[in-house]
Write a protein that holds these residues in place. Sequence first.
Motif, PDB file in Angstrom:
ATOM      1  N   LEU A   1       0.888  -1.295  -0.107  1.00 38.47           N
ATOM      2  CA  LEU A   1      -0.009  -0.148  -0.150  1.00 38.47           C
ATOM      3  C   LEU A   1       0.875   1.209   0.013  1.00 38.47           C
ATOM      4  CD1 LEU A   1      -2.787   1.321   0.250  1.00 38.47           C
ATOM      5  CD2 LEU A   1      -2.502   1.069   2.740  1.00 38.47           C
ATOM      6  N   ASP A   2       1.840   1.304   0.785  1.00 37.49           N
ATOM      7  CA  ASP A   2       2.581   2.379   0.861  1.00 37.49           C
ATOM      8  C   ASP A   2       3.631   2.644  -0.510  1.00 37.49           C
ATOM      9  OD1 ASP A   2       1.823   3.498   3.407  1.00 37.49           O
ATOM     10  OD2 ASP A   2       3.389   2.187   4.412  1.00 37.49           O
ATOM     11  N   ASP A   3       3.888   1.552  -0.986  1.00 39.33           N
ATOM     12  CA  ASP A   3       4.625   1.710  -2.151  1.00 39.33           C
ATOM     13  C   ASP A   3       3.628   2.261  -3.371  1.00 39.33           C
ATOM     14  OD1 ASP A   3       6.862   0.731  -1.043  1.00 39.33           O
ATOM     15  OD2 ASP A   3       6.626  -1.434  -2.187  1.00 39.33           O
ATOM     16  N   GLU A   4       2.253   1.883  -3.162  1.00 44.66           N
ATOM     17  CA  GLU A   4       1.370   2.574  -4.218  1.00 44.66           C
ATOM     18  C   GLU A   4       1.207   3.903  -4.020  1.00 44.66           C
ATOM     19  OE1 GLU A   4      -2.046   0.263  -3.883  1.00 44.66           O
ATOM     20  OE2 GLU A   4      -1.193  -1.400  -4.424  1.00 44.66           O
ATOM     21  N   ARG A   5       1.401   4.061  -2.690  1.00 39.03           N
ATOM     22  CA  ARG A   5       1.146   5.700  -2.356  1.00 39.03           C
ATOM     23  C   ARG A   5       2.178   6.492  -2.764  1.00 39.03           C
ATOM     24  NH1 ARG A   5      -0.748   4.329   3.820  1.00 39.03           N
ATOM     25  NH2 ARG A   5      -3.059   4.596   3.311  1.00 39.03           N
ATOM     26  N   ALA A   6       3.402   5.940  -2.852  1.00 36.47           N
ATOM     27  CA  ALA A   6       4.629   6.752  -3.103  1.00 36.47           C
ATOM     28  C   ALA A   6       4.581   6.740  -4.618  1.00 36.47           C
ATOM     29  CB  ALA A   6       5.831   5.754  -2.723  1.00 36.47           C
ATOM     30  N   VAL A   7       4.195   5.745  -5.294  1.00 39.62           N
ATOM     31  CA  VAL A   7       4.150   5.917  -6.866  1.00 39.62           C
ATOM     32  C   VAL A   7       3.012   7.016  -7.155  1.00 39.62           C
ATOM     33  CG1 VAL A   7       3.320   4.832  -8.843  1.00 39.62           C
ATOM     34  CG2 VAL A   7       4.897   3.454  -7.376  1.00 39.62           C
ATOM     35  N   ALA A   8       1.926   7.064  -6.548  1.00 39.79           N
ATOM     36  CA  ALA A   8       0.850   7.977  -6.823  1.00 39.79           C
ATOM     37  C   ALA A   8       1.420   9.446  -6.550  1.00 39.79           C
ATOM     38  CB  ALA A   8      -0.236   7.873  -5.632  1.00 39.79           C
TER      39      ALA A   8
ATOM     40  N   PRO B   1       8.039  16.659  -3.562  1.00 43.42           N
ATOM     41  CA  PRO B   1       7.164  15.434  -3.513  1.00 43.42           C
ATOM     42  C   PRO B   1       8.154  14.145  -3.640  1.00 43.42           C
ATOM     43  CG  PRO B   1       6.625  17.046  -5.116  1.00 43.42           C
ATOM     44  CD  PRO B   1       7.551  17.667  -4.202  1.00 43.42           C
ATOM     45  N   ALA B   2       9.324  14.279  -4.263  1.00 40.09           N
ATOM     46  CA  ALA B   2      10.315  13.169  -4.221  1.00 40.09           C
ATOM     47  C   ALA B   2      10.608  12.700  -2.746  1.00 40.09           C
ATOM     48  CB  ALA B   2      11.548  13.546  -5.024  1.00 40.09           C
ATOM     49  N   ALA B   3      10.763  13.841  -1.839  1.00 39.55           N
ATOM     50  CA  ALA B   3      11.308  13.385  -0.659  1.00 39.55           C
ATOM     51  C   ALA B   3      10.180  12.693   0.117  1.00 39.55           C
ATOM     52  CB  ALA B   3      11.714  14.711  -0.057  1.00 39.55           C
ATOM     53  N   MET B   4       9.141  13.270   0.003  1.00 40.70           N
ATOM     54  CA  MET B   4       7.740  12.556   0.639  1.00 40.70           C
ATOM     55  C   MET B   4       7.574  11.031  -0.052  1.00 40.70           C
ATOM     56  SD  MET B   4       6.850  14.635   2.909  1.00 40.70           S
ATOM     57  CE  MET B   4       8.596  14.830   3.192  1.00 40.70           C
ATOM     58  N   ALA B   5       7.519  10.925  -1.158  1.00 44.08           N
ATOM     59  CA  ALA B   5       7.548   9.456  -1.706  1.00 44.08           C
ATOM     60  C   ALA B   5       8.382   8.767  -1.155  1.00 44.08           C
ATOM     61  CB  ALA B   5       7.711   9.320  -3.178  1.00 44.08           C
ATOM     62  N   ALA B   6       9.929   9.185  -0.845  1.00 38.47           N
ATOM     63  CA  ALA B   6      10.589   8.493  -0.165  1.00 38.47           C
ATOM     64  C   ALA B   6      10.358   8.087   1.037  1.00 38.47           C
ATOM     65  CB  ALA B   6      12.213   9.090  -0.525  1.00 38.47           C
ATOM     66  N   MET B   7       9.966   9.030   1.775  1.00 40.10           N
ATOM     67  CA  MET B   7       9.681   8.809   3.372  1.00 40.10           C
ATOM     68  C   MET B   7       8.534   7.887   3.572  1.00 40.10           C
ATOM     69  SD  MET B   7      10.630  10.101   6.154  1.00 40.10           S
ATOM     70  CE  MET B   7      11.451  11.240   5.568  1.00 40.10           C
ATOM     71  N   ILE B   8       7.457   7.893   2.458  1.00 40.14           N
ATOM     72  CA  ILE B   8       6.332   7.069   2.803  1.00 40.14           C
ATOM     73  C   ILE B   8       6.946   5.483   2.542  1.00 40.14           C
ATOM     74  CG2 ILE B   8       4.465   5.982   1.614  1.00 40.14           C
ATOM     75  CD1 ILE B   8       3.563   8.570   1.121  1.00 40.14           C
ATOM     76  N   ARG B   9       8.003   5.383   1.468  1.00 35.86           N
ATOM     77  CA  ARG B   9       8.332   4.070   1.330  1.00 35.86           C
ATOM     78  C   ARG B   9       9.321   3.600   2.524  1.00 35.86           C
ATOM     79  NH1 ARG B   9       9.370   5.923  -4.223  1.00 35.86           N
ATOM     80  NH2 ARG B   9       8.134   4.493  -5.480  1.00 35.86           N
TER      81      ARG B   9
ATOM     82  N   ALA C   1       9.613   4.784   5.652  1.00 37.20           N
ATOM     83  CA  ALA C   1       9.231   4.606   7.257  1.00 37.20           C
ATOM     84  C   ALA C   1       7.887   3.879   7.268  1.00 37.20           C
ATOM     85  CB  ALA C   1       8.438   6.087   7.823  1.00 37.20           C
ATOM     86  N   SER C   2       7.452   3.275   6.284  1.00 34.61           N
ATOM     87  CA  SER C   2       6.302   2.255   6.115  1.00 34.61           C
ATOM     88  C   SER C   2       6.383   1.278   7.161  1.00 34.61           C
ATOM     89  CB  SER C   2       6.400   1.440   4.884  1.00 34.61           C
ATOM     90  OG  SER C   2       5.229   0.407   4.781  1.00 34.61           O
ATOM     91  N   PRO C   3       5.194   1.176   7.982  1.00 30.66           N
ATOM     92  CA  PRO C   3       5.218   0.253   9.034  1.00 30.66           C
ATOM     93  C   PRO C   3       5.214  -1.112   8.647  1.00 30.66           C
ATOM     94  CG  PRO C   3       3.434   1.983   9.424  1.00 30.66           C
ATOM     95  CD  PRO C   3       4.115   2.080   7.873  1.00 30.66           C
ATOM     96  N   GLY C   4       5.361  -1.422   7.430  1.00 31.95           N
ATOM     97  CA  GLY C   4       5.534  -2.620   6.644  1.00 31.95           C
ATOM     98  C   GLY C   4       6.761  -2.763   6.725  1.00 31.95           C
TER      99      GLY C   4
END
Length: 285
Positions: A144-151, A190-198, A200-203
């Motif tokens: 899910l977090d990878d999908e969010r980062a791609v979005a 945006p690029a930094a936020m996408a990287a952060m979601i990946r 720091a993902s709880p997964g």
Amino acid sequence: MWIWLHGLFGDDLDWRPVTDQLTELQHVSIVLPGHRSRPVQGAEGGPERRRRSGAARQAAGAHLMAPAADFDDLVRATRQRIAATLADHQTDAWYLAGYSLGGRVALAIALDRDPALPPPTALVLEGASPGIDDEDARAQRRALDDERAVAIERDGLEPFLEQWYRQPLFAVTDDDARCALVEERRHQDPAAMAAMIRLASPGRVRSRWADVPRLDIPCLYLAGSRDEVYTATARRFADACPNAHARVVPDAGHNAHRDNPQAVADTIRQLFGRAERPPAPMGTR
């Protein structure tokens, strides 16, 4: 001194609705790696930064903070900024508060002691998950977090944020309130936020639930009354930690310190007083 850590997409002004209520205390807000501080309008009408200590100014800066390589690196960099801030203020007595991502970082700092940083006197967490234990659930969250980062990478940050704050846990039903949240966060990279979601993902980050019982400082866990997921987490946290106390913030969603800052400030003041000395041990109820 109180050190405040913001959440994902946030900045050093996120806790200000609460700190403005706690004028008797000393505060420093730290900008997490991969994030930018927020421009604010000064009294003269020109853009300026809210006054900070020397260490905090250097840490926050006007530019994008260096991104982290992984969650452990995020914690390590934040710990170093806190140590610099304490040195700048010539104190080793401090309290640590963190929301969401910042709460997860704060929990790691409280659990994993470093000789270069004195332990905090107490810990305040708001809407911060200690992690996911189940392996299938971890895999689902990574995906899910990878999908969010791609979005974010595909569509940009602002369209993503407009959908992000429609999640039920935020309980934002007013369009103007949602627009205000997006406006306050659209300055992030945006690029930094996408990287952060990946990263720091709880997964991807190891669960700390097994470590929660060994916290040896007073802990307060806050959750908004309209955030069903984290009200359950708050109760589980208080049950697991002998030094923890759970409080549900009325009329608030996941972003409780924004939705009801007075209630959050009152709770902190009630439990920690003027925070000039260590509070008495708290029970789990």
